[in-house]
Structures are given as C-alpha cells and as structure tokens.
Design a protein around this motif. Structure first.
Motif, PDB file in Angstrom:
ATOM      1  N   ASN A   4       0.806  -1.219   0.000  1.00 48.86           N
ATOM      2  CA  ASN A   4       0.000   0.000   0.000  1.00 48.86           C
ATOM      3  C   ASN A   4       0.836   1.264   0.000  1.00 48.86           C
ATOM      4  O   ASN A   4       0.292   2.348   0.057  1.00 48.86           O
ATOM      5  N   LEU A   6       3.229   4.191  -1.503  1.00 53.51           N
ATOM      6  CA  LEU A   6       3.481   4.840  -2.782  1.00 53.51           C
ATOM      7  C   LEU A   6       4.912   4.590  -3.228  1.00 53.51           C
ATOM      8  O   LEU A   6       5.843   4.579  -2.408  1.00 53.51           O
ATOM      9  N   GLU A 268       0.960   7.863  -8.936  1.00 55.30           N
ATOM     10  CA  GLU A 268       0.048   6.760  -8.605  1.00 55.30           C
ATOM     11  C   GLU A 268      -1.219   7.346  -7.974  1.00 55.30           C
ATOM     12  O   GLU A 268      -1.457   7.232  -6.786  1.00 55.30           O
ATOM     13  N   GLU A 270      -4.442   6.622  -8.251  1.00 53.34           N
ATOM     14  CA  GLU A 270      -5.430   5.705  -7.680  1.00 53.34           C
ATOM     15  C   GLU A 270      -4.997   5.222  -6.304  1.00 53.34           C
ATOM     16  O   GLU A 270      -5.809   5.112  -5.384  1.00 53.34           O
ATOM     17  N   LYS A 271      -3.702   4.941  -6.167  1.00 55.69           N
ATOM     18  CA  LYS A 271      -3.199   4.460  -4.883  1.00 55.69           C
ATOM     19  C   LYS A 271      -3.281   5.565  -3.829  1.00 55.69           C
ATOM     20  O   LYS A 271      -3.587   5.306  -2.661  1.00 55.69           O
ATOM     21  N   LYS A 274      -6.795   5.719  -2.638  1.00 59.93           N
ATOM     22  CA  LYS A 274      -7.091   4.565  -1.789  1.00 59.93           C
ATOM     23  C   LYS A 274      -6.514   4.749  -0.382  1.00 59.93           C
ATOM     24  O   LYS A 274      -7.179   4.496   0.623  1.00 59.93           O
ATOM     25  N   ASN A 514      -0.244   3.372   6.046  1.00 64.38           N
ATOM     26  CA  ASN A 514      -0.377   2.396   4.955  1.00 64.38           C
ATOM     27  C   ASN A 514      -1.328   1.261   5.296  1.00 64.38           C
ATOM     28  O   ASN A 514      -1.430   0.290   4.565  1.00 64.38           O
TER      29      ASN A 514
END
Length: 532
Positions: A4, A6, A268, A270-271, A274, A514
């Motif tokens: 999780n 980055l 990133e 989308e990450k 999330k 995370n």
C-alpha cells in the motif's frame, strides 16, 4: 515495500545517501545554527546591559539588570518561540513545509538586525524595544523547529533518518559556539581599542561609551547565517509526503522527487486516493482515534521535552552566574565592562567546545545503531547523576574549579548525547504526515514552556539565601537549585518510557498510514514501548 506504499515514498525510504541529503542537512541546519546563536547570545551580554543602563551611584557596584528586566530580556524570546512553534507547526501542515519555511527565516533576519538597533529615551525604553524585537525573533525561530525536523524526516531514507535529523539539530551546538566566538572577537577588539582600568579603580568610567556597540554587534550578527541560507531554502522542492498525502498531487510529488533522486518515478493517483480514503488517514488531532493511537506518544514527547528544557536552558543561560558563584569568573568589580564580556564568552565557549558540541555528534553517529529510546534514557540518567554530583558536594567544588568544569561539561555532553537531540528527532517520525508538523510544534512548544520555567525560575531560585543580588528576593541558592534540576532530570528518565522506538522503520509504517481497512491493523506499529 508495503503493498500500500506509494512508489515515490518507497524510493525515498530506500535511497542511498546522496548529495541532496547533505544539501538538505546544511540548508535546514543553518537555520538551527542561527536559532541557537540568537537564543543563547543574550546570556553573553546581560551583564554588559546592566553596566551600561542600570548603574546606580548609591551602590558601590557595577550596574546590574533589575530582576524583572533580567527575566524579560532572558525569557521573552522563549515566549515568542513557543507561540511560533504552535503557529508555524500548524501552518506547515495546512500550507506546506516549503511555503512557510522562507517566512520564518526572513522574520529572523529582520528581528536580529532590529534587536541590535533597539532604541529609547530611557533605559527601560531601550529594554522594552529590545524585548519587543526579541519576542518576534523568537516567533520566527519557533517556526524553524517543526518545519526543519519535518522536512528532514520526510526527505531522509529510513536507514539513516535519525542521523540526518540529529545532524540538523547538531548545528545548534555550532550556533552556541559561534555566539561565544563572535562575542570573544568583538569584546577583545573593543577591549584593546578602548583600554580602561577595572571598576574597583575608576568606577563607572570602566564602562566606556563605545561598549554600547558591543552588544548591538553581537545581536545583529545573527542575521548573517540566516541571510546566506534564504536563497537555497526557496530552491528546495516541497516534500513528497506533503505533496502526495496532504495536497493529493501525486504527479507533482513524482516529478519533484524524480529530479531529486535522479530516477524516473510514476504518479500513482489511484493508490493515493485509496490510501487517503482509509480510516487510518481520516482522524484529526482532537479525535478519539488520535488519542487511542498517538495520545501516549504525544504525552511522552511533550513531557520529556518540557522536563529537559527546564534543566538545559537554565544551565545554559545562567552559566555565568554559576561560574561566578564558584569563583571561576572574577568578581565584576575587578573587570572593565568589555573585559567582563570577554571572560563570560571565554567560559561559555570552553563549555560548548568541551561538552555541548561533541555530545550532538555522538548522537548523530550512534542514533541509528542503538536507537532513540536508549540514547534518551542514557542521557537523562547521566544528567541526573552529574547534576547531583555537582549539587551534593557543592562547597567542595568552590575550591576545585577544574573538577567543577569537567562535571558541568559532562552534564551538557549527556544532554546533547541524549534527550536534547532525541526529543527533537522522535516527534518528526511518529505522527501522521497531515499532523506531523503540528505535533512536532506542540512537543517543541512544551519544551519552550520548560525553557521559560528554567529561565525565569532559575534566575530567582539560584539567588543566595543570605545575600541575594541587588533587587532580588532571597532564593534557595545555587546548590539547592542544582538539586532541583537533578530531580527534574530524574522525572525525564521516567517519562521516556512513554516514547516509542522509531529506528529503522518507514514513516508510514510508524504512523499506520499504509494500513488496510481491517480490524487486525487498526493500531499503528509504534504502539508498543520497547523493553529495556
């Protein structure tokens, strides 16, 4: 690497030590060099201010600052620092570390120069002007604490992060040393240019009119290192953790760190979405979740920093009074005004050289090997031991100045190879990115509250029971004051058990940023206090 985490943050954590690390240390460290110079140079000139502005013909002694004036001059910068730490710590999380960084530096430059230009028709007017500018100088210095620590922690790799943050703070030692050296040079130059006999031979004529320039030059010199650093501070990119995790701009974070690390990093988005949508990244400072996860940690960082600074700042600011009490500095009436500045500066420079500076760099060398927790325990333990060793046989040390100097230097060594460094490092590591600067500011402000207690309290407490200085109430004496400081250090040792170990872990691992959204991972990895 956590699934999780980055990629840009993993790249920072795993990066080998590179040139940009040392650049960041110097840029952030020069701020701390300036901070220490500005905060501690005042102790070099307070006796001179008393001679110039508060000489009383009715008392056959060199002039001294009245108690309320001395307390204000010594402590007002700490009041400003406390306010600045809270304000700029909060602002650093809201607007970004870099955007606020230059503002604090310019405030320090302007107020350093203005302090040296203090004016007034009466002595109290001059002191009021000085205190006004010293407050705002402290306000700017206060911002440097949370911002420098947070920037360095977010730039560093996880393997050597402790050493990098400690190296920034270690510049404080060179700032203290520089203050003594500048005072030595300026006072020596004026002493040779305007040679006069000591007070006991010629009275107030031992304070030449030109001595008024001495303290002004010493104060204004604090603007020089700050000015030299400003351009490079403005060239630093914003930290990736702020840009990605708070500003939610993963493209900019990847672009900035690609230039810094000389590698290609992909955004990133989308990450990021999330991660930021997880419950572990949604609670605020005053929430139950923060209290559950980090409440004891914040209590640990604030209490240990508060207790440390009571002892550290009282000892630093009033070295001259302690040295006079044990006979290491001659009586004031046996010196001219400028020569007294020279003798006070020489004594404090020796202490900085022998104990203060080496202690900082021992921490830098060992913090990522033996850990923050262990170093803090060692430091508080030996500060307690040496403070009691000074206090209990206090009368013995009056005739053994060399022994006193060695013991006194060791208390500073273990303050800096100990809690004075670790209390700065740990709050920059164990709190979430969106609250990191704020929590560091709160912890540092608690420390400055301790410095205020130390600077105001020790001034009165250390006065003699029988013969206090003119204008002061009876105190408990230097011996008993040192006993109190020993007890304060002992409390710091005990509160250290609330502070977690952060060695060798990524910032996100420490703070739980995370974590996936499941019950098994609802507490951060620093919830456990290490066993001793």
């Amino acid at each position: 690497m956590s699934n999780n985490q980055l990629g840009v943050l993993h790249a920072l954590d795993a990066a080998k030590t590179q040139w940009y690390h040392f650049t960041a240390i110097v840029i952030a460290g020069m701020g701390f060099f300036t901070d220490a110079y500005d905060l501690f140079c005042i102790s070099l000139i307070t006796k001179l201010l008393g001679r110039i502005y508060y000489y009383d013909e009715k008392i056959n002694k060199p002039g001294t600052l009245p108690p309320n004036i001395a307390a204000a001059v010594n402590g007002v910068a700490f009041c400003g620092t406390l306010a600045g730490q809270l304000f700029f710590g909060w602002l650093g999380d809201k607007l970004g570390r870099k955007r606020v960084y230059g503002l604090t530096l310019m405030l320090m430059v302007i107020c350093s120069i203005a302090s040296g230009l203090s004016f007034g028709k009466t002595p109290n007017g001059v002191m009021a002007t000085l205190c006004f500018f010293r407050f705002w100088l402290g306000f700017g210095i206060g911002g440097d604490y949370p911002l420098s620590a947070t920037i360095m922690s977010e730039y560093a790799n996880k393997k050597t992060r402790g050493a990098f943050i400690a190296a920034v703070f270690a510049m404080q030692g060179f700032g203290i040393l520089a203050g003594g050296i500048v005072a030595l040079i300026v006072s020596s130059a004026f002493d040779h240019a305007f040679k006069v006999d000591p007070y006991n031979l010629i009275g107030q004529k031992s304070t030449v009119p030109q001595a008024d320039y001495v303290w002004r030059i010493i104060l204004m010199f604090g603007a020089v290192p700050a000015l030299l650093t400003y351009y490079w501070r403005m060239k630093m990119p914003e930290t990736a953790r702020y840009t990605a995790l708070i500003a939610r701009n993963s493209k900019q974070a990847a672009a900035d760190m690609s230039k810094v690390l000389n590698v290609e990093l992909k955004p990133e988005e989308e990450k990021v979405d999330k991660i930021l949508a997880a419950p572990s990244n949604s609670f605020g400072l005053f929430s139950k979740e923060f209290a559950k996860r980090h409440g004891l940690h914040l209590l640990g960082t604030t209490s240990t920093w508060f207790l440390l600074d009571i002892a550290f700042y009282s000892s630093n600011l009033f070295q001259k009074d302690i040295f006079t009490a044990i006979g290491w500095l001659p009586a004031a009436d046996t010196m001219s005004a400028t020569h007294e500045v020279y003798r006070v500066a020489r004594a404090q420079t020796l202490i900085a050289l022998c104990g203060t500076v080496p202690g900082y760099w021992f921490t830098v060398a060992l913090i990522d090997h033996i850990g923050r927790f262990t170093i803090q325990l060692i430091g508080f333990f030996f500060m307690t031991v040496f403070m009691f060793a000074l206090a209990i046989p206090y009368n013995h040390w009056k005739s053994h100045n060399a022994g006193f100097l060695i013991m006194y230097s060791l208390t500073f060594f273990f303050a800096n190879f100990g809690p004075n460094a670790t209390t700065f490092v740990v709050p920059a590591e164990i709190f979430p990115a969106r609250l990191r600067s704020t929590c560091h500011g709160i912890s540092a402000a608690a420390g400055k509250a301790g410095a205020i207690v130390g600077s105001f309290g020790f001034l009165y407490a250390s006065q003699s029971k029988k013969n206090p200085d003119h204008g002061y109430p009876h105190g408990i004496g230097v011996k008993n004051a040192l006993m109190v400081l020993g007890a304060v250090n002992c409390l710091g040792f005990l509160f250290t058990f609330l502070v977690p170990e952060s060695k060798g872990k990524s910032l996100e691992e420490l703070t739980g940023e995370n974590e996936e959204d499941d019950e098994s991972q609802q507490t951060s990895s620093v919830d456990k206090v290490p066993a001793v």
